[in-house]
Design an enzyme around this catalytic site. Structure first.
Site, PDB file in Angstrom:
ATOM      1  N   HIS A 268       0.830  -1.203   0.000  1.00 21.92           N
ATOM      2  CA  HIS A 268       0.000   0.000   0.000  1.00 21.92           C
ATOM      3  C   HIS A 268       0.873   1.266   0.000  1.00 21.92           C
ATOM      4  O   HIS A 268       0.764   2.118  -0.889  1.00 21.92           O
ATOM      5  CB  HIS A 268      -0.919  -0.027   1.230  1.00 21.92           C
ATOM      6  CG  HIS A 268      -1.892   1.111   1.298  1.00 21.92           C
ATOM      7  ND1 HIS A 268      -3.205   0.991   0.901  1.00 21.92           N
ATOM      8  CD2 HIS A 268      -1.744   2.396   1.702  1.00 21.92           C
ATOM      9  CE1 HIS A 268      -3.816   2.155   1.056  1.00 21.92           C
ATOM     10  NE2 HIS A 268      -2.946   3.027   1.552  1.00 21.92           N
ATOM     11  N   GLU A 269       1.765   1.352   0.977  1.00 22.26           N
ATOM     12  CA  GLU A 269       2.613   2.557   1.052  1.00 22.26           C
ATOM     13  C   GLU A 269       3.588   2.591  -0.119  1.00 22.26           C
ATOM     14  O   GLU A 269       3.934   3.658  -0.624  1.00 22.26           O
ATOM     15  CB  GLU A 269       3.357   2.604   2.388  1.00 22.26           C
ATOM     16  CG  GLU A 269       2.474   2.543   3.639  1.00 22.26           C
ATOM     17  CD  GLU A 269       1.322   3.547   3.654  1.00 22.26           C
ATOM     18  OE1 GLU A 269       1.437   4.595   2.989  1.00 22.26           O
ATOM     19  OE2 GLU A 269       0.297   3.266   4.322  1.00 22.26           O
ATOM     20  N   HIS A 272       1.831   4.248  -2.976  1.00 22.51           N
ATOM     21  CA  HIS A 272       1.895   5.713  -2.831  1.00 22.51           C
ATOM     22  C   HIS A 272       3.280   6.228  -3.248  1.00 22.51           C
ATOM     23  O   HIS A 272       3.411   7.248  -3.916  1.00 22.51           O
ATOM     24  CB  HIS A 272       1.662   6.104  -1.362  1.00 22.51           C
ATOM     25  CG  HIS A 272       0.215   6.112  -0.923  1.00 22.51           C
ATOM     26  ND1 HIS A 272      -0.754   6.834  -1.576  1.00 22.51           N
ATOM     27  CD2 HIS A 272      -0.404   5.516   0.130  1.00 22.51           C
ATOM     28  CE1 HIS A 272      -1.935   6.676  -0.945  1.00 22.51           C
ATOM     29  NE2 HIS A 272      -1.744   5.868   0.087  1.00 22.51           N
ATOM     30  N   GLU A 298      -4.762   7.454  -3.595  1.00 19.28           N
ATOM     31  CA  GLU A 298      -5.295   6.247  -2.967  1.00 19.28           C
ATOM     32  C   GLU A 298      -5.537   5.158  -4.016  1.00 19.28           C
ATOM     33  O   GLU A 298      -5.441   3.969  -3.715  1.00 19.28           O
ATOM     34  CB  GLU A 298      -6.581   6.609  -2.221  1.00 19.28           C
ATOM     35  CG  GLU A 298      -6.940   5.704  -1.082  1.00 19.28           C
ATOM     36  CD  GLU A 298      -5.946   5.691   0.084  1.00 19.28           C
ATOM     37  OE1 GLU A 298      -5.146   6.637   0.239  1.00 19.28           O
ATOM     38  OE2 GLU A 298      -5.968   4.692   0.833  1.00 19.28           O
TER      39      GLU A 298
END
Lengths: 504, 504
Positions: A268-269, A272, A298
């Site tokens: 997830h990170e 980003h 997102e």
């Protein structure tokens, strides 16, 4: 362009460059506070952050900035600007007006109020006592209403808030897309509840952090996270912070009783961070060197975490590595069992623990409530009741107290109305982008099944990342997918996946 | 004080507080660059540091600052100020004048020149080619002469430079103290050379970093370094950076073939950090929250590294722990042998590798040369010859090339004339302070021999650290020891220790 206007443009670049520098310095101080800064220095550090933030704010609303904008917005000047400069002028004006239209004393009151409210919220949540938090929430809503009146009401008051986080997003669009999503997902969740749940207890066995680090690092490297342009640390809540294109840092959190959570937070990170690392270097040091909106950002974290990271082909490739790292924990667990476990759908009360399907319903509930608060004069008194009704209606669950209900998120205490939709916008964008990518890259599944993640990163960089803030969210989606936001892609993706997982 | 003057004082505090905030932000960015920042973000980070440094400089020489100073310096106002405010006004005025008296374009030329010179120096040192560096050095000396003329010549031109690093220090004082030191140390070194050297090869055996970490951490804790108000990282060159009283960070460097170097660098940087961590909290966020001078700061790092850390009682206590960590490396090495090895005296060419005794002669050579450059018109052409003569005369060694001679230090390439004396001032202050401490704490040796380091930290905090920049270096020394700087304490300390080590 005349010499005079060139010098105005230069002045504008100086101001925006300086603002970006302050943002980077503040960002590093925040990263430091959240990763390893010594406890006793935190108070002074907060003051330092306050001083720099104050200077940054003053500069962004300075008369100097105002004069630059006035000059550059003259039609003949504006036309002569590059696309990048035009976008920077437009964004700066929006920010300038947003800040200048609010009387400073009202803004100050809001800062004090939300600062108190966050402290009260923390205690209220712990005690599950909505009454304690209610007067603060009522004041924050009222003050936000005042702000909206100063800023100017778009189609509706809530539209004004939405536009802050997702430029161009409206209640009309969200009513349609979220409505379609809700009407499809509610029956999908119900059909799952009629099926038997896959096993999943093996995900929560004691598992050493070392192995989790090994696979997290491997995945980050293979998805193309550049460790020469970032670093991985640990923090209580995982986050990504983009300081500059050569420095997009991520954190994760290893849990000793959860084999998968650090993997998904890294993906997830990492998603980003891929966005921030691959913005065109020509925007470095300018406001364009940043993701274009919360929703698009997102979409990238969720693309990597869910679309890629919770897919069957992904675990066809990586499950062997994971099982080697945790042979006892995953003994007798097949790749298929693992895939089904990490994708099980189960209605629950807490948003941040929700699965890929029900997560959107948590968001839609918040959206509908926020919209009512600002447009239909839902009173704060009625909030818990409406919350309860919607959870029962959409998810079939009912909070026993406000702590697991209306008090669960910090967002409202900080005045962050209009932010929640970004999360589901991210999911919708991600599915829509996946649909296009599958056409452009017919071997999408095979590529992932071979552990070849770099082509995916390259495609996303080419299509999305490089542009930074140059394009608006709707321009990005239109350019990449050839159509406006369309929730059907997410509905199809979730339906197909859920059927696969549950064999229904 | 009148209301008007209170508001001027408030304004002055706002400016100095803001300067301190910028300093903290810049400090954190520098720490980050030197410890773990990703390589690809460094260029943008340097620009960000440049922006903040520029703003800081502008504020420190702003008309706003000038007006505050003018108002607060009015005799009746100044008298009404607290001691802390008086010192802040005095220091700010000095800095203000230093910066405002130099024409901006001349300052800019100096920045560019020294920036180039540092790059050229690096290559010249590598190639041991003084001719390559000479024109730059000549220009830097000339430009510094110009600066001095703008600032105003104190007793001599070089006095003006000395005062920048060690307020109140003069050529007259240094001629006397350094002269006395030199005339005592040269024969001491000669007497050592007539003796046989202790064994020391065992210091340089392969030794795992893990054990070095264990003892470094133990020592830092036992000397009172507060890990809640700092942190220990690794960097190529060890350093301490004081961001605020609750955040004084240190770094060290572990060498796999040197059992002692990380220990001494930890003690050294730990000494600097104890100073910063124990400054009175009432000065937090003000310019007084910092060590008072380079010399006094260095006295504390050297007090902990040398006076405490290379003492016989210290190793009486700690040698057992060290030997347990490195049983094969230190097999058959007694505590006495270890103590003699880490204190051996040997003339050498390179300052940063020098022992506690000869180190001062390296400094005195640089002092004498700098003084000649600025006061007696020694030409840069003659530098290598004079360097060679002095090394032969004081240390009995002679560089074979400029790389191990006049090019060894970066200081001059950066224009840092007047800085070198701080190192030996630190040694002299440390010995003088030790002398007083021994009287106040007659059990000094026993305390150390029991591994009780905290009473030493407490005493130094009480006597020195708490004051930060409130007192000048000479006020500190006078207050603590009851007399002005006196080099005899260092001479006595080094003579006694050397006799002990060499049994002469």
């Amino acid at each position: 362009m005349s010499t005079q206007n060139q010098s105005v443009l230069q002045q504008f670049h100086n101001i925006t460059g300086k603002l970006k520098s302050y943002e980077e310095a503040i960002g590093l101080m925040q990263w430091d506070l959240r990763t390893g800064a010594p406890r006793k220095g935190a108070e002074q550090r907060a003051q330092t952050i306050g001083v720099l933030s104050g200077d940054m704010f003053k500069l962004s609303v300075s008369n100097e900035m105002g004069s630059c904008l006035d000059a550059l917005e003259q039609p003949e000047q504006f036309e002569a600007l590059s696309a990048a400069d035009r976008k920077m002028v437009t964004d700066a004006r929006k920010e300038f007006n947003r800040s200048r239209l609010i009387p400073p004393e009202l803004y100050q009151e809001h800062v004090v109020l939300t600062s108190h409210a966050e402290t009260v919220w923390e205690e209220a949540k712990e005690k599950a006592d909505f009454e304690m938090f209610k007067p603060y929430l009522r004041d924050i809503v009222a003050k936000t209403q005042q702000f909206i009146d100063y800023w100017g009401v778009k189609d509706t008051r809530y539209d004004t808030l939405l536009d802050m986080y997702e430029p161009g997003m409206t209640v009309a669009k969200l009513d349609e897309t979220f409505g379609q999503l809700r009407d499809s997902l509610v029956p999908l969740v119900q059909s799952v509840q009629a099926s038997s749940q896959p096993e999943f207890e093996f995900l929560y066995r004691e598992c050493p952090i070392e192995g989790q680090k090994v696979i997290s690092l491997q995945l980050l490297k293979e998805m193309g996270y550049d460790f020469d342009a970032g670093r991985l640390d640990e923090s209580v809540h995982p986050f990504m912070i983009g300081l500059n294109p050569g420095d997009a840092r991520i954190t994760t959190n290893y849990k000793t009783d959860d084999v998968a959570s650090a993997i998904f937070s890294s993906l997830h990170e990492g998603g980003h961070a891929l966005y921030e690392q691959n913005i065109s270097k020509e925007f470095a040091g300018t406001p364009l060197s940043s993701g274009t909106s919360m929703g698009i950002h997102e979409s990238q974290s969720r693309f990597w975490e869910n679309v890629v990271g919770r897919s069957r082909p992904f675990w066809q490739h990586y499950y062997g590595s994971l099982q080697k790292l945790f042979p006892t924990q995953l003994q007798n667990v097949t790749g298929d069992m693992f895939y089904r476990a990490i994708n099980r759908v189960e209605p629950s009360l807490i948003r941040i623990e929700a699965d890929e399907v029900t997560y959107n319903l948590h968001i839609i509930i918040r959206y509908e409530i926020e919209k009512m608060l600002f447009n239909d004069e839902l009173s704060v008194d009625d909030l818990p009741r409406v919350w309860q009704e919607k959870y029962e209606s959409y998810l079939g669950v009912s909070p026993q107290n406000a702590g697991e209900g209306v008090l669960q998120d910090v967002h409202w205490a900080g005045g962050g109305f209009g932010y929640f939709p970004s999360y589901s916008l991210g999911n919708m964008y991600a599915a829509q982008i996946m649909n296009t990518m599958r056409k452009a890259m017919p071997s999408f599944d095979d590529t992932i099944a071979q552990g070849q993640l770099l082509p995916i990163k390259e495609w996303l960089s080419e299509q999305i990342y490089q542009y930074g803030k140059l394009l608006t969210p709707s321009e990005i989606i239109m350019k990449v997918t050839g159509e406006a936001l369309n929730p059907q892609y997410l509905v199809d993706y979730l339906t197909e996946k859920t059927k696969d997982v549950y064999g229904i």
